[in-house]
Design a protein around this motif. Structure first.
Motif, PDB file in Angstrom:
ATOM      1  N   LYS A  65      -3.639  -9.172  14.513  1.00 33.34           N
ATOM      2  CA  LYS A  65      -3.828  -8.519  13.207  1.00 33.34           C
ATOM      3  C   LYS A  65      -4.986  -7.521  13.198  1.00 33.34           C
ATOM      4  O   LYS A  65      -5.476  -7.149  12.120  1.00 33.34           O
ATOM      5  N   ALA A  66      -5.412  -7.089  14.378  1.00 31.14           N
ATOM      6  CA  ALA A  66      -6.506  -6.117  14.429  1.00 31.14           C
ATOM      7  C   ALA A  66      -6.084  -4.761  13.892  1.00 31.14           C
ATOM      8  O   ALA A  66      -6.927  -3.910  13.611  1.00 31.14           O
ATOM      9  N   ASN A  67      -4.786  -4.559  13.753  1.00 31.24           N
ATOM     10  CA  ASN A  67      -4.271  -3.293  13.229  1.00 31.24           C
ATOM     11  C   ASN A  67      -4.253  -3.251  11.709  1.00 31.24           C
ATOM     12  O   ASN A  67      -3.928  -2.223  11.119  1.00 31.24           O
ATOM     13  N   ARG A  68      -4.592  -4.358  11.070  1.00 40.54           N
ATOM     14  CA  ARG A  68      -4.550  -4.420   9.608  1.00 40.54           C
ATOM     15  C   ARG A  68      -5.778  -3.742   9.001  1.00 40.54           C
ATOM     16  O   ARG A  68      -6.911  -4.018   9.397  1.00 40.54           O
ATOM     17  N   SER A  69      -5.549  -2.885   8.036  1.00 33.83           N
ATOM     18  CA  SER A  69      -6.667  -2.286   7.312  1.00 33.83           C
ATOM     19  C   SER A  69      -7.054  -3.189   6.147  1.00 33.83           C
ATOM     20  O   SER A  69      -6.258  -4.012   5.684  1.00 33.83           O
ATOM     21  N   LYS A  70      -8.270  -3.031   5.691  1.00 31.30           N
ATOM     22  CA  LYS A  70      -8.748  -3.847   4.580  1.00 31.30           C
ATOM     23  C   LYS A  70      -7.991  -3.496   3.313  1.00 31.30           C
ATOM     24  O   LYS A  70      -7.658  -2.342   3.060  1.00 31.30           O
ATOM     25  N   ALA A  71      -7.688  -4.519   2.515  1.00 33.70           N
ATOM     26  CA  ALA A  71      -6.953  -4.291   1.269  1.00 33.70           C
ATOM     27  C   ALA A  71      -7.738  -3.361   0.353  1.00 33.70           C
ATOM     28  O   ALA A  71      -8.957  -3.511   0.206  1.00 33.70           O
ATOM     29  N   PRO A  72      -7.067  -2.388  -0.263  1.00 32.91           N
ATOM     30  CA  PRO A  72      -7.771  -1.492  -1.185  1.00 32.91           C
ATOM     31  C   PRO A  72      -8.341  -2.277  -2.365  1.00 32.91           C
ATOM     32  O   PRO A  72      -7.798  -3.325  -2.748  1.00 32.91           O
ATOM     33  N   PRO A  73      -9.437  -1.783  -2.952  1.00 36.06           N
ATOM     34  CA  PRO A  73     -10.105  -2.533  -4.035  1.00 36.06           C
ATOM     35  C   PRO A  73      -9.188  -2.876  -5.202  1.00 36.06           C
ATOM     36  O   PRO A  73      -9.293  -3.973  -5.768  1.00 36.06           O
ATOM     37  N   ASP A  74      -8.272  -1.964  -5.577  1.00 36.76           N
ATOM     38  CA  ASP A  74      -7.418  -2.258  -6.725  1.00 36.76           C
ATOM     39  C   ASP A  74      -6.405  -3.346  -6.412  1.00 36.76           C
ATOM     40  O   ASP A  74      -5.963  -4.072  -7.308  1.00 36.76           O
ATOM     41  N   LEU A  75      -6.041  -3.520  -5.136  1.00 36.38           N
ATOM     42  CA  LEU A  75      -5.150  -4.618  -4.757  1.00 36.38           C
ATOM     43  C   LEU A  75      -5.921  -5.930  -4.739  1.00 36.38           C
ATOM     44  O   LEU A  75      -5.450  -6.949  -5.268  1.00 36.38           O
TER      45      LEU A  75
END
Length: 310
Positions: A65-75
């Motif tokens: 899961k190193a390819n996962r970006s951090k969830a955007p703040p509104d999510l």
């Protein structure tokens, strides 16, 4: 929980209340919950969440899961809001450090089946299709209103549920950054597993695979497939207790808190629904294991129909 909030976030256009708070994912998830309750009237209901951090799978493969970006703040904000709503509905929420939601779901499913219950796993995660069992465990994609039993799993993967893990190990999972065997897609993987039984059966019969490139890829990427097999497997030993009394839906609903939340979020339709009785089985009613019988004779069928009409 995050599975459906994420799906709703990307399925619905951006929405906000009058204060500018994002609401599209919260509203979409709440719509799915309401649809589930109205259509299926579950006796028991629980929500499962991922824990923060990388967990034991990152110890197996640091690139997991190193390819996962951090969830955007509104999510992320809406995940918190949605959890508040589920808590106000009185739905227990399971979460355990170091484990993903899938592992908790697998553990709870195992315990529920052992208790004689029929389980519906509401998720779009294909890894959970490993849990499907005939007449006992089903997966349900609420957004598409599609139910997966063993026949649907076979149609999707080409193998029964108990062999899905082996297919996933060969093909990998790009969404979780799990590498499989290059050049092996779902159809090829299904044929290999159907013929040789499991991934170890495939690797022990490489001399029976005549295609040069396929044989080479399988030979050179055995370690990657075995590592993928560990990554896509589901834990069945999570520290999750199945307290059926606590899971009865509707018994601990906090109407005042729900009214406060729906007012803040400006969910008018759900405010109007609050006075309705919870769509649940009465707490005093006990669920018993469902009995099944295969009928092969016309006389037996007619007898059963007559008994139902009485």
């Amino acid at each position: 929980l995050s599975n459906y909030v994420f799906r709703a976030y990307h399925a619905l256009p951006p929405l906000t209340n009058s204060r500018g708070e994002p609401t599209n994912a919260t509203l979409g998830t709440l719509n799915m919950l309401n649809r589930m309750i109205e259509d299926h009237r579950p006796r028991y209901l629980a929500v499962v969440m991922d824990s923060p951090g990388r967990g034991f799978r990152a110890e197996i493969d640091p690139e997991y899961k190193a390819n996962r970006s951090k969830a955007p703040p509104d999510l992320q904000q809406q995940i918190v809001r949605t959890r508040e709503i589920f808590e106000a509905y009185g739905v227990p929420i399971f979460k355990q450090d170091g484990l993903e939601a899938d592992d908790l779901i697998a553990t709870l499913t195992k315990k529920a089946v052992a208790a004689g219950l029929r389980v519906v796993v509401a998720s779009t995660d294909k890894d959970l299709l490993q849990l499907v069992e005939k007449k006992r465990v089903f997966c349900w994609d609420a957004m598409r209103n599609k139910v997966y039993g063993p026949p649907e799993v076979v149609k999707k993967f080409g193998v029964p549920p108990e062999k899905v893990r082996h297919v996933l190990a060969l093909i990998g999972d790009t969404s979780d950054n799990v590498p499989g065997v290059p050049g092996v897609g779902p159809k090829t993987a299904a044929k290999l597993i159907d013929r040789f039984g499991d991934i170890e059966g495939v690797f022990s019969h490489l001399d029976e695979i005549p295609q040069p490139k396929l044989n080479q890829n399988l030979t050179e990427h055995q370690d990657a497939a075995r590592r993928a097999f560990e990554l896509v497997g589901l834990r069945l030993d999570a520290e999750a207790e199945l307290d059926l009394k606590a899971l009865v839906y509707g018994q601990n609903r906090d109407t005042d808190k729900l009214r406060e939340l729906f007012t803040e979020l400006q969910f008018t339709r759900f405010l109007d629904m609050l006075d309705d009785a919870p769509a649940s089985v009465p707490p005093e009613a006990e669920q018993r294991p469902v009995e099944y019988r295969v009928i092969v004779a016309r006389e037996e069928l007619e007898g059963l129909a007559a008994s139902i009409r009485k």
